[in-house]
Scaffold this motif. Structure first.
Motif, short mmCIF file in Angstrom:
data_model
loop_
_atom_site.label_atom_id
_atom_site.label_comp_id
_atom_site.label_asym_id
_atom_site.label_seq_id
_atom_site.Cartn_x
_atom_site.Cartn_y
_atom_site.Cartn_z
N VAL A 187 7.97 12.68 2.41
CA VAL A 187 6.55 12.85 2.09
C VAL A 187 6.10 11.85 1.03
O VAL A 187 6.89 11.35 0.24
CB VAL A 187 6.22 14.29 1.63
CG1 VAL A 187 6.53 15.28 2.73
CG2 VAL A 187 6.94 14.64 0.33
N GLY A 188 4.79 11.59 1.01
CA GLY A 188 4.20 10.72 0.01
C GLY A 188 3.68 11.52 -1.17
O GLY A 188 4.00 12.71 -1.33
N TYR A 225 4.46 4.62 7.90
CA TYR A 225 3.88 5.32 6.74
C TYR A 225 2.66 4.59 6.17
O TYR A 225 2.49 4.46 4.98
CB TYR A 225 4.94 5.55 5.66
CG TYR A 225 6.09 6.36 6.23
CD1 TYR A 225 5.89 7.68 6.58
CD2 TYR A 225 7.33 5.79 6.48
CE1 TYR A 225 6.90 8.43 7.17
CE2 TYR A 225 8.36 6.53 7.07
CZ TYR A 225 8.13 7.85 7.40
OH TYR A 225 9.11 8.58 7.99
N ARG A 226 1.81 4.12 7.09
CA ARG A 226 0.68 3.33 6.62
C ARG A 226 -0.59 4.15 6.44
O ARG A 226 -1.59 3.64 5.95
CB ARG A 226 0.43 2.16 7.58
CG ARG A 226 -0.07 2.65 8.89
CD ARG A 226 -0.11 1.65 10.01
NE ARG A 226 -0.76 2.34 11.11
CZ ARG A 226 -2.00 2.09 11.53
NH1 ARG A 226 -2.70 1.13 11.02
NH2 ARG A 226 -2.52 2.81 12.48
N TYR A 348 -3.35 7.53 0.13
CA TYR A 348 -3.53 6.74 1.35
C TYR A 348 -2.20 6.30 1.95
O TYR A 348 -2.15 5.80 3.06
CB TYR A 348 -4.39 5.50 1.06
CG TYR A 348 -3.89 4.64 -0.08
CD1 TYR A 348 -2.87 3.71 0.13
CD2 TYR A 348 -4.40 4.80 -1.36
CE1 TYR A 348 -2.38 2.95 -0.92
CE2 TYR A 348 -3.93 4.04 -2.42
CZ TYR A 348 -2.91 3.12 -2.19
OH TYR A 348 -2.43 2.37 -3.23
N LYS A 349 -1.10 6.49 1.21
CA LYS A 349 0.21 6.11 1.74
C LYS A 349 0.83 7.30 2.48
O LYS A 349 0.63 8.44 2.10
CB LYS A 349 1.14 5.68 0.60
CG LYS A 349 0.65 4.41 -0.07
CD LYS A 349 1.29 4.17 -1.42
CE LYS A 349 2.68 3.60 -1.33
NZ LYS A 349 3.08 2.99 -2.63
N ALA A 350 1.57 7.03 3.53
CA ALA A 350 2.19 8.07 4.37
C ALA A 350 1.12 8.71 5.25
O ALA A 350 -0.06 8.64 4.94
CB ALA A 350 2.90 9.12 3.54
#
Ligand SMILES: Cc1cc2nc3c(=O)[nH]c(=O)nc-3n(C[C@H](O)[C@H](O)[C@H](O)COP(=O)(O)OP(=O)(O)OC[C@H]3O[C@@H](n4cnc5c(N)ncnc54)[C@H](O)[C@@H]3O)c2cc1C
Ligand code: SF4
Lengths: 554, 232
Positions: A187-188, A225-226, A348-350
């Protein structure tokens, strides 16, 4: 690997995609089978989304001659999609629609898609099952409706679709406890915060369930994961029917005609049965003959099409003899709460879908309201995040300053089970679209139970964020996931289709999409819509064994 | 990587931001070309307007500057980006049944705002000082219910939706807020709280919530002063 071999044997889609870094098997599309307009095909499917694409794939496998028409494009992720929020406008259904009622529900990007793959092209990717209780809320809780089928009928189809997407997540303790074919993703920042806050607040949370393969699946690569899942996955990591069911459907002889807007379902008034559809393609009207038609155009367009298809015998639209078409449309109340942290969260990541909790899903007898809500991570990109800030009343320099703080915020969303109500419905509006067809008018009003759920969900989310260390918490009211509008019922007085998705009163007409849901639980509906479509296909195949004589020959 | 002159690097609107030197466009060569095309198109200098009339521009330009606090150059060309959308009828695909469709709604609400300016200050909106304009804008936000036969909250939603969509689609605004923009096929490797890629820029202002709170308070105060002057 044994599991994957079994999937491949019944649905080869992931192996039919290219593995050279491009995302579309153009050969498969070029070699697609074509049917004549005068050829009476076995089935026309209207819409290649969650319901329509699965139905098409299953029936094509069974040897049916299927033509699936979609109003939108045949997407190629390399050519058509961008890794950009604003640039993804074309993914959404943006033909005009009117909204009204006491609590109007904004549509567009937040609600429905167009093109092959349907709304799942830009859905978040959460794929929870419904709970067994969702199928009998009237009996158990005195609210909502009982389905004419039970959870047990759908269970094998849940398992089949979960393997085909495939779904990744931790072992699931809620509803009917089950496991997932793929292990949970890392997870992010946003997921970290949810897990930390839930644990501090004594609330159970789990990673998943998401339709993003964890590892390679067939020729589909690993998620990078973008974080642009809601803009269409350019990687082919997130599941949508475009990559999970359409390739296999094409390989088995289905024809998918893109950019074809169905304007009317045709019926023979004397016989009371469907004969085909008319559709518009590049400014021209065409007519495809068919023995049967399945409408799968989403909860707004499906009722609209049934209403637009009125004839002298069916003056109020098809399947509308009991004035049920368009009614009991539901949205989930989806308030989102965000918390501000000293650390950088960089949500915004993941992928936005990471962690969820269904601890509050069921009716709590100690509370004044019935049914419940779920909580999930959501990770708005900047334009959507600006809506959160604006909703607090900020503009000008304060808005800008809050926005500069973007990297410090984590966001959770709830899905509240709003109850089905007869007055929440689609009718034809007083405006026409560019084809000259009346647009849908969608009216929504919340009931008292709905409002209580919203308040309770908000309190819980704020509690979790505060427990995780947030110093400031803000909440915005949103709505998600339209279902219902042509619901399944035991009797024609109570709905539009029967337990096998057959429209009451019109032979050969079916509805196989989210419109058929009588209740919605607080689960995202995509998996359930696909499972229902897979079941509907089995029912059609079983029914046809006797009915369609030439089937035996093919 | 496409050539950029040295003075075009790490631009933020009005030179404001908390991520010094952070330049989303420095990574253009790591994006796919379809995405790069869509984003870079927003940088080209806007040519003429085709939707708004001259009279409407006179109201819309200061209104949008106020909504987004764009009081100096460099500005994100929000007016032009909105004009482009309205000219081709690219709406969100829905409108309240108590509002006209978006293009008409913009024309009508700009005219109403101008009317407010005349009735309160005896001059057109464009001729007013920014603080007077701000007071009129604030009045729309504060209106509960009817505003010139429309629902004020729905008008506010229309203005802010279009304004924010245009502004936060621009790479300069991303530089300002520390958002790296497109991420395909690059992706992210370092996930988690306080985890950064080596090219992500940390927030330059200490993340102490007291400071953060003070900063927002400061912005709020400036904003209030602006309004205060307008009502006096
Ligand atoms: C932003 C967003 C996030 C979401 N997140 C999730 C999530 O995380 N999990 C989840 O389970 N669900 C999610 N959903 C909802 C989910 O995508 C939908 O519930 C689901 O796709 C609906 O399936 P459907 O078959 O009813 O319709 P769709 O999948 O929308 O398919 C309908 C298709 O019919 C076509 N069509 C419509 N009218 C016509 C016509 N007249 N002629 C020809 N074609 C027509 C459309 O072009 C479209 O392709 C999300 C939705 C959105 C918008
Ligand atoms: S985060 Fe993963 S699943 Fe989502 S769009 Fe990116 S690559 Fe696809």
């Amino acid at each position: 690997m044994k599991g994957e071999a079994a999937v491949r044997a019944r649905n080869e889609s992931a192996w039919l995609l290219p593995n050279d870094g491009s995302r579309t098997n153009h050969r498969l599309r070029e070699d697609m089978r074509h049917h004549d307009l005068d050829d009476e095909v076995d089935l026309v499917v209207v819409g290649a989304g969650a319901g329509g694409a699965v139905l098409t794939q299953r029936l094509a496998r069974a040897g049916w001659r299927v033509v699936c028409l979609d109003a939108g494009p045949f997407w190629d992720p390399d050519r058509d999609w961008v890794s950009d929020e604003r640039g993804s406008h074309g993914l959404y259904w943006t033909e005009p629609r009117q909204i009204g009622g006491a609590d109007p529900v904004p549509l567009g990007s937040n609600n429905s898609g167009r093109g092959v793959g349907g709304s799942m092209v830009h859905y978040a990717g959460y794929t929870p099952r419904f709970h067994p209780s969702d199928f009998r809320t009237r009996t158990a809780d005195g609210v909502g409706a009982d389905w004419p089928i039970a959870y047990a009928h759908l269970r094998p189809y849940y398992e089949a679709i979960e393997a085909e997407l495939p779904v990744a997540g931790q072992d699931w303790p809620w509803g009917d406890p089950h496991r997932y074919p793929h292990s949970p993703h890392p997870v992010g920042g946003n997921g970290d915060i949810f897990l930390r806050g839930a644990s501090a607040a004594g609330i159970e949370a789990r990673v998943g369930p998401v339709a993003i393969a964890n590892g390679r699946f067939g020729n589909r690569p690993h998620c990078i994961y973008r974080g642009f899942c809601l803009q269409g996955c350019k990687v082919n990591a997130k599941a949508s029917p475009l990559i999970t069911h359409v390739p296999d459907a094409l390989a088995h002889g289905a024809e998918i005609r893109a950019d074809c807007h169905v304007s009317r379902v045709l019926v023979d008034d004397d016989a009371g049965r469907v004969t085909g559809v008319t559709y518009l393609h590049r400014g021209r009207e065409y007519r495809q003959r068919a023995r049967a038609v399945a409408v799968a155009g989403y909860s707004i367009e499906t009722p609209r099409l049934l209403l637009l298809s009125a004839t002298p015998r069916y003056p109020d639209g098809l399947g509308n003899e009991s004035d049920q078409v368009g009614r009991y449309l539901m949205v989930q109340g989806a308030p989102q709460s965000a918390g501000r942290f000293d650390e950088e969260v960089r949500m915004y990541k993941a992928p936005p879908p990471e962690v969820s909790s269904e601890q509050f899903y069921e009716t709590d007898p100690t509370k004044p309201y019935k049914r419940g809500w779920s909580i999930q991570t959501v990770s708005p990109l900047p334009i959507t995040w600006a809506e959160h800030v604006v909703a607090q009343g900020h503009w000008g320099s304060v808005l800008r300053e809050y926005m500069r703080d973007y990297v410090h915020w984590a966001t959770l969303g709830s899905l509240c089970e709003f109850l089905p109500q007869a007055g929440n419905r689609v009718t034809l509006g007083d405006e026409t679209d560019r084809h000259g067809l009346p647009v849908a008018h969608f009216s929504y009003s919340q009931c008292d139970n709905d409002k209580q759920l919203l308040a309770a969900a908000q309190t819980t989310m704020e509690e979790i964020l505060t427990a995780a260390g947030a110093r400031e918490v803000i909440t915005i009211q949103r709505f998600a996931h339209l279902v219902g509008g042509a619901r399944m019922a035991a009797r024609p007085q109570d709905g539009v289709v029967d337990a096998d998705h057959r429209v009451f009163g019109v032979a050969g007409l079916h509805v196989v999409d989210g419109s058929t849901l009588p209740t919605q639980g607080s689960a995202n509906p995509g998996l359930t819509i696909m499972a229902l479509a897979a079941r509907a296909a089995d029912r059609l195949i079983a029914g046809a064994r006797v009915g369609l004589a030439h089937q035996a020959a093919s | 990587m496409p050539y950029r002159s040295p003075d075009r690097r790490a631009i933020t609107p009005q030179g404001r931001g908390r991520y010094p030197g952070f330049d989303v466009l420095a990574q253009v060569d790591l994006w796919d070309d379809v995405t790069a095309g869509a984003v870079l198109a927003r940088l080209s200098h806007p040519t003429g307007l085709s939707f708004f009339t001259v009279a409407e521009v006179a109201v819309a330009a200061p209104l949008l500057d106020l909504l987004l606090a764009q009081d100096a150059e460099p500005r994100v060309p929000v007016l032009e980006l909105i004009d482009e959308r309205l000219a081709v009828g690219e709406t969100d695909g829905w409108h309240y049944d108590t509002m006209p469709e978006d293009g008409d709604a913009w024309r009508r609400t700009l005219a109403c705002l101008d009317e407010d300016a005349h009735s309160r200050f005896g001059r057109g909106f464009a001729e007013l000082a920014p603080d007077q304009q701000a007071a009129l804008v604030q009045a729309v936000q504060d209106t509960d219910g009817d505003w010139h036969g429309l629902t004020a909250a729905q008008v506010w939603s229309l203005w802010t939706r279009y304004a924010c969509t245009a502004f936060y689609s621009h790479p300069w605004a991303w530089n300002e807020i520390g958002f790296p923009g497109p991420a395909y096929p690059r992706g992210y490797l370092n996930l988690g709280v306080d985890a950064r890629e080596k090219w992500e820029q940390r927030d330059d202002e200490p993340a102490d919530p007291v400071t953060a709170g003070r900063r927002v308070e400061q912005a709020r105060r400036e904003h209030a002063e602006l309004l205060d002057r307008g009502t006096r």
